[in-house]
Motif scaffolding. Structure first.
Motif, PDB file in Angstrom:
ATOM      1  N   PHE A 203      23.442 -78.419 -16.671  1.00 21.22           N
ATOM      2  CA  PHE A 203      24.791 -77.874 -16.529  1.00 21.22           C
ATOM      3  C   PHE A 203      24.972 -77.202 -15.170  1.00 21.22           C
ATOM      4  CE2 PHE A 203      27.279 -73.932 -16.761  1.00 21.22           C
ATOM      5  CZ  PHE A 203      28.534 -74.453 -17.032  1.00 21.22           C
ATOM      6  N   LEU A 204      23.985 -76.401 -14.768  1.00 20.01           N
ATOM      7  CA  LEU A 204      24.074 -75.730 -13.477  1.00 20.01           C
ATOM      8  C   LEU A 204      24.119 -76.728 -12.333  1.00 20.01           C
ATOM      9  CD1 LEU A 204      21.566 -72.782 -14.062  1.00 20.01           C
ATOM     10  CD2 LEU A 204      24.055 -72.689 -14.069  1.00 20.01           C
ATOM     11  N   GLU A 205      23.328 -77.777 -12.446  1.00 19.72           N
ATOM     12  CA  GLU A 205      23.350 -78.817 -11.415  1.00 19.72           C
ATOM     13  C   GLU A 205      24.694 -79.523 -11.404  1.00 19.72           C
ATOM     14  OE1 GLU A 205      22.002 -81.128  -8.290  1.00 19.72           O
ATOM     15  OE2 GLU A 205      21.157 -79.316  -9.195  1.00 19.72           O
ATOM     16  N   SER A 206      25.255 -79.742 -12.603  1.00 22.07           N
ATOM     17  CA  SER A 206      26.542 -80.436 -12.690  1.00 22.07           C
ATOM     18  C   SER A 206      27.666 -79.612 -12.067  1.00 22.07           C
ATOM     19  CB  SER A 206      26.870 -80.740 -14.154  1.00 22.07           C
ATOM     20  OG  SER A 206      28.155 -81.305 -14.270  1.00 22.07           O
ATOM     21  N   ILE A 207      27.720 -78.318 -12.390  1.00 19.54           N
ATOM     22  CA  ILE A 207      28.800 -77.506 -11.828  1.00 19.54           C
ATOM     23  C   ILE A 207      28.594 -77.282 -10.334  1.00 19.54           C
ATOM     24  CG2 ILE A 207      29.317 -76.370 -13.999  1.00 19.54           C
ATOM     25  CD1 ILE A 207      27.793 -73.945 -13.013  1.00 19.54           C
ATOM     26  N   ARG A 208      27.331 -77.339  -9.887  1.00 20.96           N
ATOM     27  CA  ARG A 208      27.105 -77.247  -8.436  1.00 20.96           C
ATOM     28  C   ARG A 208      27.694 -78.465  -7.730  1.00 20.96           C
ATOM     29  NH1 ARG A 208      23.902 -78.853  -4.420  1.00 20.96           N
ATOM     30  NH2 ARG A 208      22.818 -80.326  -5.747  1.00 20.96           N
ATOM     31  N   LYS A 209      27.540 -79.632  -8.348  1.00 18.81           N
ATOM     32  CA  LYS A 209      28.066 -80.854  -7.745  1.00 18.81           C
ATOM     33  C   LYS A 209      29.580 -80.931  -7.853  1.00 18.81           C
ATOM     34  CE  LYS A 209      23.907 -83.648  -8.525  1.00 18.81           C
ATOM     35  NZ  LYS A 209      23.356 -84.843  -9.219  1.00 18.81           N
ATOM     36  N   VAL A 280      35.005 -79.105 -16.936  1.00 18.29           N
ATOM     37  CA  VAL A 280      33.601 -78.736 -17.141  1.00 18.29           C
ATOM     38  C   VAL A 280      33.332 -78.568 -18.630  1.00 18.29           C
ATOM     39  CG1 VAL A 280      31.791 -77.073 -16.607  1.00 18.29           C
ATOM     40  CG2 VAL A 280      33.554 -77.564 -14.915  1.00 18.29           C
ATOM     41  N   ASP A 281      32.228 -79.101 -19.086  1.00 14.81           N
ATOM     42  CA  ASP A 281      31.778 -78.917 -20.467  1.00 14.81           C
ATOM     43  C   ASP A 281      30.849 -77.703 -20.497  1.00 14.81           C
ATOM     44  OD1 ASP A 281      31.030 -79.093 -23.080  1.00 14.81           O
ATOM     45  OD2 ASP A 281      29.697 -80.817 -22.813  1.00 14.81           O
ATOM     46  N   PHE A 282      31.340 -76.611 -21.046  1.00 17.99           N
ATOM     47  CA  PHE A 282      30.564 -75.373 -21.083  1.00 17.99           C
ATOM     48  C   PHE A 282      29.679 -75.261 -22.322  1.00 17.99           C
ATOM     49  CE2 PHE A 282      33.980 -74.268 -18.187  1.00 17.99           C
ATOM     50  CZ  PHE A 282      33.333 -73.523 -17.226  1.00 17.99           C
ATOM     51  N   SER A 283      29.672 -76.297 -23.156  1.00 19.19           N
ATOM     52  CA  SER A 283      28.893 -76.201 -24.390  1.00 19.19           C
ATOM     53  C   SER A 283      27.413 -75.921 -24.147  1.00 19.19           C
ATOM     54  CB  SER A 283      29.072 -77.478 -25.222  1.00 19.19           C
ATOM     55  OG  SER A 283      28.693 -78.619 -24.487  1.00 19.19           O
ATOM     56  N   PRO A 284      26.774 -76.493 -23.087  1.00 19.44           N
ATOM     57  CA  PRO A 284      25.363 -76.139 -22.870  1.00 19.44           C
ATOM     58  C   PRO A 284      25.147 -74.645 -22.690  1.00 19.44           C
ATOM     59  CG  PRO A 284      25.931 -78.077 -21.570  1.00 19.44           C
ATOM     60  CD  PRO A 284      27.207 -77.548 -22.143  1.00 19.44           C
ATOM     61  N   VAL A 285      26.079 -73.972 -22.033  1.00 15.10           N
ATOM     62  CA  VAL A 285      25.923 -72.522 -21.840  1.00 15.10           C
ATOM     63  C   VAL A 285      26.071 -71.795 -23.170  1.00 15.10           C
ATOM     64  CG1 VAL A 285      26.823 -70.508 -20.634  1.00 15.10           C
ATOM     65  CG2 VAL A 285      26.808 -72.714 -19.498  1.00 15.10           C
ATOM     66  N   TYR A 286      27.101 -72.197 -23.931  1.00 18.76           N
ATOM     67  CA  TYR A 286      27.293 -71.553 -25.223  1.00 18.76           C
ATOM     68  C   TYR A 286      26.076 -71.756 -26.114  1.00 18.76           C
ATOM     69  CZ  TYR A 286      32.130 -71.901 -23.566  1.00 18.76           C
ATOM     70  OH  TYR A 286      33.260 -71.838 -22.812  1.00 18.76           O
ATOM     71  N   ARG A 287      25.603 -73.020 -26.192  1.00 15.47           N
ATOM     72  CA  ARG A 287      24.441 -73.308 -27.033  1.00 15.47           C
ATOM     73  C   ARG A 287      23.237 -72.494 -26.596  1.00 15.47           C
ATOM     74  NH1 ARG A 287      26.114 -78.791 -26.566  1.00 15.47           N
ATOM     75  NH2 ARG A 287      24.513 -79.114 -24.971  1.00 15.47           N
ATOM     76  N   ALA A 313      24.983 -69.529  -5.456  1.00 10.56           N
ATOM     77  CA  ALA A 313      25.986 -68.867  -4.621  1.00 10.56           C
ATOM     78  C   ALA A 313      25.550 -68.881  -3.158  1.00 10.56           C
ATOM     79  CB  ALA A 313      26.210 -67.430  -5.096  1.00 10.56           C
ATOM     80  N   ARG A 314      24.260 -68.636  -2.926  1.00  9.37           N
ATOM     81  CA  ARG A 314      23.779 -68.662  -1.538  1.00  9.37           C
ATOM     82  C   ARG A 314      23.902 -70.061  -0.949  1.00  9.37           C
ATOM     83  NH1 ARG A 314      19.748 -65.450  -4.140  1.00  9.37           N
ATOM     84  NH2 ARG A 314      19.964 -63.240  -3.606  1.00  9.37           N
ATOM     85  N   LEU A 315      23.630 -71.087  -1.764  1.00 10.19           N
ATOM     86  CA  LEU A 315      23.779 -72.463  -1.267  1.00 10.19           C
ATOM     87  C   LEU A 315      25.246 -72.787  -0.990  1.00 10.19           C
ATOM     88  CD1 LEU A 315      21.282 -74.358  -3.622  1.00 10.19           C
ATOM     89  CD2 LEU A 315      20.961 -73.756  -1.221  1.00 10.19           C
ATOM     90  N   VAL A 316      26.134 -72.355  -1.896  1.00 12.75           N
ATOM     91  CA  VAL A 316      27.555 -72.634  -1.704  1.00 12.75           C
ATOM     92  C   VAL A 316      28.077 -71.925  -0.461  1.00 12.75           C
ATOM     93  CG1 VAL A 316      29.843 -72.170  -2.679  1.00 12.75           C
ATOM     94  CG2 VAL A 316      28.050 -73.112  -4.119  1.00 12.75           C
ATOM     95  N   LEU A 317      27.587 -70.715  -0.220  1.00 10.71           N
ATOM     96  CA  LEU A 317      28.081 -69.929   0.907  1.00 10.71           C
ATOM     97  C   LEU A 317      27.495 -70.378   2.235  1.00 10.71           C
ATOM     98  CD1 LEU A 317      27.907 -66.398  -0.740  1.00 10.71           C
ATOM     99  CD2 LEU A 317      29.959 -67.723  -0.260  1.00 10.71           C
ATOM    100  N   GLN A 318      26.508 -71.289   2.193  1.00 15.84           N
ATOM    101  CA  GLN A 318      25.916 -71.780   3.430  1.00 15.84           C
ATOM    102  C   GLN A 318      26.770 -72.909   3.983  1.00 15.84           C
ATOM    103  OE1 GLN A 318      23.269 -70.249   4.710  1.00 15.84           O
ATOM    104  NE2 GLN A 318      23.362 -71.494   6.554  1.00 15.84           N
ATOM    105  N   PRO A 319      27.412 -72.727   5.124  1.00 12.81           N
ATOM    106  CA  PRO A 319      28.323 -73.769   5.629  1.00 12.81           C
ATOM    107  C   PRO A 319      27.572 -74.869   6.359  1.00 12.81           C
ATOM    108  CG  PRO A 319      28.293 -71.934   7.135  1.00 12.81           C
ATOM    109  CD  PRO A 319      27.362 -71.557   6.009  1.00 12.81           C
ATOM    110  N   GLN A 320      28.253 -75.991   6.534  1.00 15.07           N
ATOM    111  CA  GLN A 320      27.717 -77.057   7.364  1.00 15.07           C
ATOM    112  C   GLN A 320      27.864 -76.679   8.831  1.00 15.07           C
ATOM    113  OE1 GLN A 320      29.708 -80.662   6.265  1.00 15.07           O
ATOM    114  NE2 GLN A 320      28.760 -80.759   4.258  1.00 15.07           N
ATOM    115  N   SER A 321      26.959 -77.202   9.638  1.00 16.42           N
ATOM    116  CA  SER A 321      26.948 -76.820  11.048  1.00 16.42           C
ATOM    117  C   SER A 321      28.208 -77.265  11.773  1.00 16.42           C
ATOM    118  CB  SER A 321      25.713 -77.407  11.734  1.00 16.42           C
ATOM    119  OG  SER A 321      25.703 -78.817  11.604  1.00 16.42           O
TER     120      SER A 321
END
Length: 803
Positions: A203-209, A280-287, A313-321
């Motif tokens: 789930f975390l990988e999915s929402i990251r993508k 987003v399917d949040f069921s994995p988090v709920y389960r 969050a750190r990966l998301v906040l890292q911008p492309q060059s």
């Protein structure tokens, strides 16, 4: 007697003991007998005697009883002998009967044994059924557990495990299969925990993508909501006759299109409004949360989730060059961040304790600091104002979106003010290029007008008012060149471009008015002023062009009040407001005019130098030509034509240029006489030089530029005139006698200058009169020159010592 007395006392005691022995249980005989030995000496012997006597009495009684019953005993024996034969017969009969019964009962025994065996089996079956009825619910629940595991219904499986442990297993705990099940449950729990954590990781990988898609949807919805609010506000303003600002550039059709879009697209937006749950399917988090809650390991799950999300969050906040190169790079960066925090906000509201408001605030503050640092760094590379403007719009949508989710965004709007300064810088650079192109394309001549239409076209572009010009018939000319209306239009375009950045910043009209005026002042005082100064200093810009530039700056300066009115119409802020910033066009164009004037003086002097360099004097001529030198006449004609052009300039500028030119010409002629490379000069050359100076004086007296009082312009040549008069008249006695007097005829003649020129004439006189030194007049003249030279040297030395 005593002994007899003692003996008599013991007899009743022995009788009592014998009675106890006869009447009591044998278990109590021991204590009774022990009392015999505890009595007086010889009591044992007496007791034995008494016991023998008692035995004899009992034997006698037995004998009596036997004698009494002897006959009955004999009779009984006789009877027994009689029934002996019958007893034997009976025995035989009983034996035979028993044999026959045994033979007949064998089959009964077999059947009885079968019955017993069946009864045992029935009892066992009943017992098994009872046990199975006790075990079946356990097995059914365990089977249900397996099915739930197979169906990935892990939360239900954990609840089933709790029922098994608390309800069902205690009933069958004595069975081995139950122990195996009990031993297997911890492993199943660990499997469920691992599977749920694996689902959470997926789930975390999915929402990251897909965070960019989530953020894009959220930002679109925020933008649509904002557009709808703006449309309603415009409708209300139109309904009540109000205007937010006047924009004479935006046509009415555009307003109608915006209103139409706002009301026609509303239904379409309502038809399909995607939410974060749709994406987003949040069921994995709920389960996973429910599973860890049941397992009592909720804190571990919360820590793991928060730790992983902080990493994301750190990966998301890292911008492309290369993010700063295109707007898509910024858009992707913002959508990912929005998607991240939209998910966190959803988790905050639908779960209890997994994330808290304090956690999201801390995460947002960390992210906001990083975002501001990234934007501040990458925006500094942006050189395209359109890209900076798009970045500003993205930041506004980004801030509005997250503000709608409850995140504070004031620091982002503070950052926009920093970016606004950068945006203004990029605009200034862009408009610097625009101004340079305008100046390059300008012909620096008044705008010709041949008919009314062309006149109206120019007036529509530039606010020019001149009643005299209006009265003139066609064709006629505007005093300014084509660059003036173009620059005026571009200044207005700059104001529009600057206004675009101020929109949606949640600022008052007063602040927007102040921003527009400050940015316009920067454009005038820095960019336009710099472009004008660079233009003025370009080598190919001649005097005619410089004159036109001065005229242009005058009209641009007069147009500044119309620019102020233009800004006032946009912001509805009166110029009479106390804090209203004024435009600095007056100082800008005044500085440009001063630079152009200085450049006119410089170029005019350079042109004079070019003519002077064409001078070709014969410094050893004996007689003058009788007319002025050709180069000087050409120079005077050039100056006359130039000063005719200066009639369009302000009077002071033309007068200053004329005076500067005459002074520079006088100085150049003086330097020509005093040049170190000029070693000798004849009187004929001096006379020829005098003719040239006379032409210069005639030019000055002809008033080439009106406005001079009296002989003011001729005074530029006064030094030359007095010096030449001194040499032409040869009035050295008067010069030396009146030197230093205020009323001296030759007050402007410097002794050092006179000495230098006299020495050059002395050398020439020596060279030309080698054989004439024997003539008396020449000798006297030579002696006079030497005498004057000595006196001048003494005068110069005296001045040096005094100094």
């Amino acid at each position: 007697m005593a002994e007899n007395g003692d003996g008599l006392g013991t007899v009743p005691e022995h009788e009592r003991i014998l009675q106890e022995i006869e009447s009591t249980d044998t278990a109590c005989v021991g204590p009774t007998l022990r009392s015999v030995y505890d009595d007086q000496p010889n009591a044992h012997k007496k007791f034995m005697e008494k016991l023998d006597a008692c035995i004899r009495n009992h034997d006698k009684e037995i004998e009596k009883m036997c004698n009494f019953h002897h006959q009955g005993f004999v009779d009984a024996i006789t009877e027994l002998l009689k029934v002996r034969t019958d007893a034997e017969k009976l025995k035989v009969q009983v034996t035979d009967t028993n044999r026959r019964f045994q033979d007949a009962g064998k089959e009964v025994i077999v059947q009885t044994e079968d019955i017993i065996r069946c009864r045992i089996q029935q009892r066992n079956i009943t017992m098994v059924v009872e046990k199975l009825q006790l075990c079946l619910p356990v097995l059914e629940m365990y089977s249900k557990l397996k099915e739930q595991m197979s169906a990935k219904r892990y939360y239900s499986a954990l609840k089933t495990m709790e029922q098994l442990e608390n309800v069902f297993f205690p009933r069958v705990s004595q069975y081995r299969f139950c122990q195996l099940m009990i031993e297997n449950l911890p492993k199943l729990r660990e499997d469920i925990k691992e599977i749920s954590m694996s689902d959470l990781k997926d789930f975390l990988e999915s929402i990251r993508k897909h965070s960019d898609k989530i953020g894009e949807t959220a930002m679109k919805q925020a933008q649509q909501q904002k557009t709808f609010s703006v449309v309603l506000q415009k409708q209300n303003n139109i309904k009540f006759g109000k205007n937010v600002y006047i924009n004479d550039r935006i046509p009415e059709e555009r307003n109608e299109v915006e209103l139409k879009y706002g009301f026609e697209e509303e239904d379409e937006n309502e038809e399909e409004v995607l939410t974060v749950q749709d994406l987003v399917d949040f069921s994995p988090v709920y389960r996973c949360l429910h599973i860890h809650s049941v397992l009592g390991d909720e804190e571990t799950f919360e820590n793991y989730y928060r730790k992983q999300r902080k990493k994301q969050a750190r990966l998301v906040l890292q911008p492309q060059s290369n993010m700063h190169e295109t707007v898509d790079g910024y858009r992707r960066y913002f959508t990912q961040i929005v998607g991240f925090f939209v998910v966190e906000d959803h988790i905050l509201h639908v779960t209890q304790g997994l994330v808290t408001r304090a956690y999201t605030d801390e995460l947002w503050n960390m992210a906001l600091s990083k975002i501001i640092a990234v934007l501040r760094a990458h925006s500094s590379y942006c050189t395209d104002p359109d890209l900076v403007l798009e970045l500003k719009n993205l930041i506004v949508i980004f801030a509005d979106t997250l503000q709608g989710y409850g995140f504070p965004v004031n620091r982002l709007f503070d950052l926009l003010f920093e970016i606004r300064d950068q945006y203004n810088e990029t605009l200034l650079k862009k408009w610097a290029g625009v101004f340079r192109d305008i100046f390059e394309e300008d012909n620096y001549s008044p705008i010709p007008i041949v008919n009314e239409e062309e006149y109206k076209v120019v007036i529509s572009k530039f606010p020019f008012q001149d009643p005299d010009l209006e009265k003139q018939s066609f064709p006629k000319k505007f005093p300014m060149s084509q660059s003036v209306p173009h620059i005026y239009i571009q200044v207005k375009e700059f104001i529009y471009a600057s206004l675009k950045f101020s929109e949606s910043l949640h600022r008052s009209s007063t602040e927007i008015d102040d921003m527009l005026r400050k940015s316009t002042n920067l454009l005038l005082t820095r960019t336009l002023s710099s472009c004008l100064l660079n233009l003025i200093r370009k080598p190919h810009i001649g005097l005619t062009e410089l004159v036109q530039i001065i005229i242009n700056t005058t009209h641009l300066e007069q147009a500044c009040k119309y620019l102020e009115d233009f800004i006032t119409n946009i912001t509805n802020i009166s110029q009479e407001t106390v804090h209203t910033t004024r435009l600095y066009g007056l100082s800008t164009f005044k500085d440009a005019r001063h630079a152009a004037e200085g450049e006119i003086y410089t170029k005019l002097n350079q042109k004079i130098d070019e003519f002077v360099q064409l001078a070709d004097y014969d410094w050893t001529m004996s007689e003058p030509d009788g007319r002025a030198s050709g180069y000087l006449m050409d120079l005077i004609n050039f100056l006359r034509s130039i000063f005719q052009v200066f009639t369009h300039l302000p009077g002071k500028v033309a007068q200053t240029a004329c005076m500067s030119a005459c002074q520079h010409l006088s100085t150049s002629l003086m330097q020509m006489l005093l040049d170190n490379e000029l070693k000798q000069i004849s009187m004929g050359a001096v006379q020829q030089f005098n003719l040239d100076v006379i032409q210069c004086e005639l030019f000055a007296s002809s008033e080439p530029v009106p406005g001079f009082q009296g002989d003011t312009l001729q005074l530029a040549f006064i030094d030359l005139r007095q010096l030449l008069d001194l040499f032409m008249v040869w009035d050295w006695s008067t010069y030396l006698a009146d030197y230093g007097q205020p009323a001296s005829k030759y007050l402007r003649v410097n002794p050092n200058t006179a000495l230098t020129l006299l020495e050059k004439m002395k050398d020439t006189s020596k060279k030309n009169n080698i054989f004439a030194q024997f003539r008396k007049n020449d000798r006297d003249k030579q002696k006079l020159i030497e005498t004057v030279v000595k006196q001048l040297r003494s005068l110069v030395n005296g001045m040096s010592q005094h100094t």
